[in-house]
Design an enzyme around this catalytic site. Structure first.
Site, mmCIF file in Angstrom:
data_model
loop_
_atom_site.group_PDB
_atom_site.id
_atom_site.type_symbol
_atom_site.label_atom_id
_atom_site.label_comp_id
_atom_site.label_asym_id
_atom_site.label_seq_id
_atom_site.Cartn_x
_atom_site.Cartn_y
_atom_site.Cartn_z
ATOM 1 N N SER A 169 52.491 97.269 140.739
ATOM 2 C CA SER A 169 51.353 96.405 141.051
ATOM 3 C C SER A 169 50.440 96.393 139.829
ATOM 4 C CB SER A 169 50.592 96.970 142.247
ATOM 5 O OG SER A 169 49.994 98.190 141.862
ATOM 6 N N LYS A 170 49.377 95.600 139.910
ATOM 7 C CA LYS A 170 48.441 95.508 138.781
ATOM 8 C C LYS A 170 47.941 96.879 138.335
ATOM 9 C CE LYS A 170 47.182 91.033 137.940
ATOM 10 N NZ LYS A 170 47.066 90.047 139.004
ATOM 11 N N ARG A 171 47.625 97.686 139.346
ATOM 12 C CA ARG A 171 47.092 99.020 139.076
ATOM 13 C C ARG A 171 48.090 99.872 138.270
ATOM 14 N NH1 ARG A 171 47.967 103.391 142.464
ATOM 15 N NH2 ARG A 171 49.017 101.987 143.896
#
Ligand code: GLU
Length: 474
Positions: free
Chosen positions: A242-244
Site C-alpha cells: 500500500s502507499k504506506r
C-alpha cells in the site's frame, strides 16, 4: 525467425509508474540486455475511460529517469484495434471462434442458472453450433474463442514452473466485443505475436490470463512465447503493498532523493539474488541477471534497506557523475529549488569540491541538499542550536585566535595550509585540536556536523571563511 530475445513492458496508463511496474520493467530490461536482445514498450491504452495522456507521460518519464530504455517507438495498443478485429474474424473463418448473440440480460440469467446449480458462472457455449442467422435481427454478435473442453492447458513458466489449468474451467471467453472492440486478453496476444515478443515477463497476477492467452495462440497456430510470472512486491509486514509500504510512483522516489542506480539495485534484489552480492552496479546486474533465477515467493519492500543501499551507492559514485545527477534532480528535491536558483559557476565549483566530504554523510540526495546548505548560506549564517552551544564562552576566545592565525596564512589557501596553521595554533595554545575545530565548524557552517573542517575552509575560500569566523567573534 531469429533467436534474438525480444521482451516487452506493457503498462496500462491508468496511473503513474508505480514501484512494482518499475521492477517488472527492470526485469524485462535486464533480461534483454543480458541476452543481447531488445525490450519493447507497449502502452495498453485500450481502456479509454481509465487511460490518460498524463499517465502515459508519467510512465515514460519514470522509465527514462531510471534509465530503462526501450527500443523503437512506444506502441499504442488502442491504435492496433483494427488488427485485433482482423485476427478475431480470422479465427471465426478458421472455425476456432464464433459469433454469439446474447443480450446482457440473457448472460446474467445464464450465470444465475449456473450459480443455482452450484457451478461456476461460465458461458455455456450455446452459439458454438448455432447459425448466426438464428440471431434476432439487429443484434450485433461478440466473437468468442472455442476453448478446449477436455484435458488441460499447461503454462511452462520459468519462474512458477509448470502450471496446469484444467480446460473444463476455461469457458468460451469473448475476444471481440459486440461493439467491435477487442478484449484485453485478445489484444495482448495479437500484439505480442506481431511485435515478435519471445519472452513475456510480468506480474504473477497475470498467470491465469496466461492459460487463456495460450488458447488464443494455439487457435492461431502461433508459438507461445516463453513465460515468466514474477511474484508481486509486498509490504515489510507481508501485506499487499500500500502507499504506506512504499507503493508510490517512481517520481516519489526521485523526490525522496534516491539514485536510479540504487533503486534499480534494490528492486532487482527483490525476488532475485546473485550469491551474497547486495551492492550491484547496472553492469553487474546485466551480467548476472537470469529470469530463471527469480524466486517464486513474494518479495518484501523495506525502506530501511533501500536507504542503506542508496547511501552505499552515493559514496561509491564518481563525484562528477553524482554531481550531474544531483544537479539534474535538484528541482524535485525538498529544499532543492532554492539551491538550484543560486547555483552559479562559483557555487558549482564549490559543490563539486565539497562533494567527497558531503557524500560520506548523505544517504539520499535530500540529505545532500541539507549537507550542502552551508555553501549557499548567506552571512551572517543562521546557527543551529547544537552549533550555538559550540560557540559559547571560551570557544569564542579560541575562535578569535584561530581567526588571527588564519588571517596570517600567506600564499596558497588550501586544506593543507589551513590545517598546518590550525595545528600550530592549537599546539602553541595547549588546545586539543577538536576544541579549535568544533567552534570553527560551527562558525563556518552553522552546524555541529559537516565535512572535514579543513576541507570546508578550502571550499569556502579565504575571504568567505574569514568573514564567517569574524561574524561569530564580534
Ligand atoms: N497491461 C498489463 C498491466 O499493466 C500488463 C499486461 C501484460 O504484461 O501482459 O498489468
Amino acid at each position: 525467425m531469429s533467436d534474438k530475445v525480444v521482451t516487452r513492458f506493457a503498462p496500462s496508463p491508468t496511473g503513474y509508474l508505480h514501484i512494482g511496474g518499475a521492477r517488472t520493467a527492470l526485469f524485462n530490461w535486464l533480461y534483454a540486455k543480458h541476452t543481447g536482445g531488445t525490450m519493447l514498450l507497449r502502452i495498453e491504452d485500450t481502456d479509454r475511460e481509465r487511460s490518460t495522456e498524463a499517465a502515459t507521460a508519467a510512465i515514460l518519464d519514470g522509465l527514462t529517469w531510471l534509465g530503462l530504455s526501450w527500443d523503437g517507438e512506444a506502441v499504442s495498443q488502442f491504435e492496433r484495434a483494427p488488427r485485433h478485429r482482423e485476427v478475431a474474424e480470422e479465427l471465426v473463418r478458421l472455425g476456432k471462434a464464433y459469433y454469439s448473440y446474447e443480450t446482457p440480460a440473457e448472460l446474467e440469467a445464464m450465470r444465475e442458472a449456473a450459480r443455482a446449480k452450484g457451478l461456476p458462472p461460465r458461458y455455456n457455449g450455446q452459439w458454438r453450433e448455432r447459425d448466426p442467422s438464428e440471431a434476432s435481427p439487429g443484434l450485433k454478435g461478440a466473437i468468442r474463442i472455442k476453448a478446449p473442453t477436455e484435458g488441460e492447458t499447461v503454462v511452462h513458466d520459468r519462474v512458477q514452473g509448470e502450471v496446469r489449468f484444467p480446460n473444463k474451467d476455461l469457458d468460451d471467453f469473448i475476444i471481440l466485443r459486440s461493439d467491435g472492440n477487442p478484449t484485453y486478453m485478445h489484444a495482448v496476444v495479437v500484439d505480442d505475436h506481431d511485435m515478435g515478443v519471445t519472452h513475456i515477463i510480468r506480474g504473477d497476477d497475470h498467470l491465469t490470463n496466461a492459460a487463456r492467452q495460450t488458447v488464443i495462440y494455439n487457435a492461431m497456430g502461433w508459438d507461445v512465447p516463453s513465460m515468466s510470472h514474477i511474484p508481486l512486491i509486498h509490504g515489510a509486514d507481508g501485506a499487499k503493498l500500500s502507499k504506506r509500504h512504499g507503493a508510490l510512483g517512481v517520481e516519489a522516489y526521485r523526490s525522496m532523493g534516491y539514485l536510479p542506480e540504487a533503486l534499480l539495485n534494490y528492486l532487482a534484489r527483490l525476488g532475485w539474488s546473485h550469491g551474497d552480492d547486495e551492492v550491484m552496479s547496472i553492469k553487474d546486474m546485466i551480467g548476472w541477471f537470469d529470469i530463471g533465477d527469480v524466486n517464486k515467493g513474494a518479495a518484501r519492500f523495506d525502506f530501511a534497506k533501500l536507504e542503506a543501499l542508496n547511501g552505499v551507492h552515493t559514496r561509491k559514485m564518481d563525484d562528477h557523475a553524482l554531481f550531474d545527477i544531483f544537479v539534474a534532480t535538484l528541482p524535485y528535491l525538498e529544499g532543492g529549488p532554492a539551491l538550484a536558483a543560486r547555483l552559479d559557476d562559483q557555487k558549482k565549483a564549490q559543490l563539486l569540491a565539497a562533494l567527497p566530504g558531503l557524500k560520506e554523510r548523505a544517504k539520499t540526495l535530500v540529505e545532500l541538499v541539507d549537507g550542502a546548505g552551508f555553501l549557499f548560506a548567506e552571512r551572517p549564517l543562521p546557527v543551529d542550536e547544537k552549533a550555538a552551544a559550540l560557540l559559547s564562552g571560551e570557544a569564542r576566545a579560541v575562535l578569535r585566535g584561530a581567526h588571527a592565525t588564519l588571517t596570517a596564512v600567506s600564499g596558497d589557501w588550501t586544506a593543507a595550509t589551513a590545517e598546518a596553521a590550525i595545528r600550530d595554533f592549537a599546539q602553541a595554545g595547549g588546545h586539543k585540536l577538536g576544541a579549535v575545530a568544533q567552534p570553527l565548524r560551527a562558525a563556518l557552517t552553522g552546524r555541529s556536523t559537516s565535512p572535514g573542517v579543513f576541507d570546508v575552509l578550502a571550499v569556502l575560500g579565504r575571504e568567505e571563511s574569514l568573514a564567517r569566523i569574524a561574524d561569530q567573534i564580534d
